[in-house]
Design an enzyme around this catalytic site. Structure first.
Site, PDB file in Angstrom:
ATOM      1  N   LYS A 178      -9.606   1.217  -4.621  1.00 45.53           N
ATOM      2  CA  LYS A 178      -9.848   0.689  -3.546  1.00 45.53           C
ATOM      3  C   LYS A 178     -10.783   2.172  -3.014  1.00 45.53           C
ATOM      4  O   LYS A 178     -10.351   2.930  -3.253  1.00 45.53           O
ATOM      5  CB  LYS A 178      -9.132   0.407  -2.352  1.00 45.53           C
ATOM      6  N   HIS A 179     -12.000   1.354  -2.503  1.00 44.32           N
ATOM      7  CA  HIS A 179     -12.880   0.027  -2.106  1.00 44.32           C
ATOM      8  C   HIS A 179     -13.953   0.480  -2.420  1.00 44.32           C
ATOM      9  O   HIS A 179     -14.708   0.456  -1.792  1.00 44.32           O
ATOM     10  CB  HIS A 179     -12.273   0.360   0.187  1.00 44.32           C
ATOM     11  N   HIS A 219     -10.704  -1.787   9.272  1.00 48.43           N
ATOM     12  CA  HIS A 219      -9.290  -3.212   9.933  1.00 48.43           C
ATOM     13  C   HIS A 219      -9.725  -2.783  11.762  1.00 48.43           C
ATOM     14  O   HIS A 219      -9.198  -3.685  12.171  1.00 48.43           O
ATOM     15  CB  HIS A 219      -8.002  -1.721   9.637  1.00 48.43           C
ATOM     16  N   ASP A 259      -9.328  -6.515   0.881  1.00 41.92           N
ATOM     17  CA  ASP A 259      -8.596  -5.285   1.528  1.00 41.92           C
ATOM     18  C   ASP A 259      -7.899  -6.409   3.193  1.00 41.92           C
ATOM     19  O   ASP A 259      -8.763  -7.506   3.448  1.00 41.92           O
ATOM     20  CB  ASP A 259      -9.833  -4.565   2.428  1.00 41.92           C
ATOM     21  N   ASP A 308       0.857  -1.533   0.163  1.00 34.91           N
ATOM     22  CA  ASP A 308       0.120  -0.102  -0.061  1.00 34.91           C
ATOM     23  C   ASP A 308       0.414   0.989   0.192  1.00 34.91           C
ATOM     24  O   ASP A 308       1.125   1.760   0.819  1.00 34.91           O
ATOM     25  CB  ASP A 308      -1.156  -0.238   1.292  1.00 34.91           C
ATOM     26  N   ARG A 350      -6.800  10.146   2.874  1.00 32.50           N
ATOM     27  CA  ARG A 350      -7.092   8.983   1.752  1.00 32.50           C
ATOM     28  C   ARG A 350      -7.660   9.801   0.613  1.00 32.50           C
ATOM     29  O   ARG A 350      -7.235   8.816  -0.505  1.00 32.50           O
ATOM     30  CB  ARG A 350      -6.914   7.723   2.164  1.00 32.50           C
TER      31      ARG A 350
END
Length: 193
Positions: free
Chosen positions: A107-108, A120, A190, A8, A77
């Site tokens: 992504k995502h 996460h 992911d 990443d 991000r």
């Protein structure tokens, strides 16, 4: 056959190479100050560095629309707060990677920008209705069906499939991403830990 070496490397605080190479600013900052040509140039420099270091696949760019201000994981991000802005800036990033020998990854999918939980750490739920998802979340992914790869969001979308996260959803991966949005490349998950 061989294994692909991946990482990443988005720039900003999502970088495995920070401290080793100069890392570009995060997407939100670049979206405020850089045009598409500059974004493509920055992405090209990133891709050439990754290739020189032996990487084959970069899990970037983020194609999520930053639509939830309290989102703890996407925020800086994201390439913007509108689908059009994100799609345009992502196009610049993909252009920079094209022909570099390093694959890119949107992504995502189908979108992690409208959540309030870090996937996460827990399982987020995106409660947006189908029309909102169609108009906002899907747009940046729809704009780039020719991307090298696509990473699913480990998020539940009750309007699409209340049975579980996109990662494990045939209606989302096959029905939406493959059939409706026309994505033909590699689809990966992911982090699931």
């Amino acid at each position: 056959r061989r294994l692909f070496v991946s990482l990443d490397e988005e720039g900003g605080w999502v970088s495995q190479l920070a401290g080793q190479v100069v890392v570009p600013p995060n997407a939100a900052l670049l979206a405020r100050v850089a045009d598409a040509a500059t974004i493509a140039w920055i992405a090209g420099v990133t891709a050439r560095r990754l290739h020189a270091l032996g990487f084959d696949w970069d899990f970037a760019p983020v194609a999520d629309v930053h639509s939830e201000p309290d989102n703890p994981v996407i925020g800086p991000r994201a390439w913007g707060t509108s689908p059009e802005q994100v799609a345009s800036n992502v196009a610049g990033w993909l252009e920079g990677f094209r022909g570099s020998g390093v694959a890119s990854c949107l992504k995502h999918a189908p979108g992690h920008g409208d959540t309030r939980t870090d996937s996460h750490l827990a399982l987020p739920v995106c409660d947006a209705d189908a029309a909102t998802l169609e108009a906002r979340e899907f747009a940046p992914f729809r704009a780039h069906p020719d991307a090298d790869s696509l990473m699913t969001a480990h998020v539940v979308y009750p309007a699409l499939d209340p049975g579980g996260p996109a990662t494990f959803s045939r209606p989302i991966v096959q029905g939406l991403l493959r059939e409706r949005l026309g994505f033909k490349g590699v689809v990966i998950t992911d982090a699931l830990e």
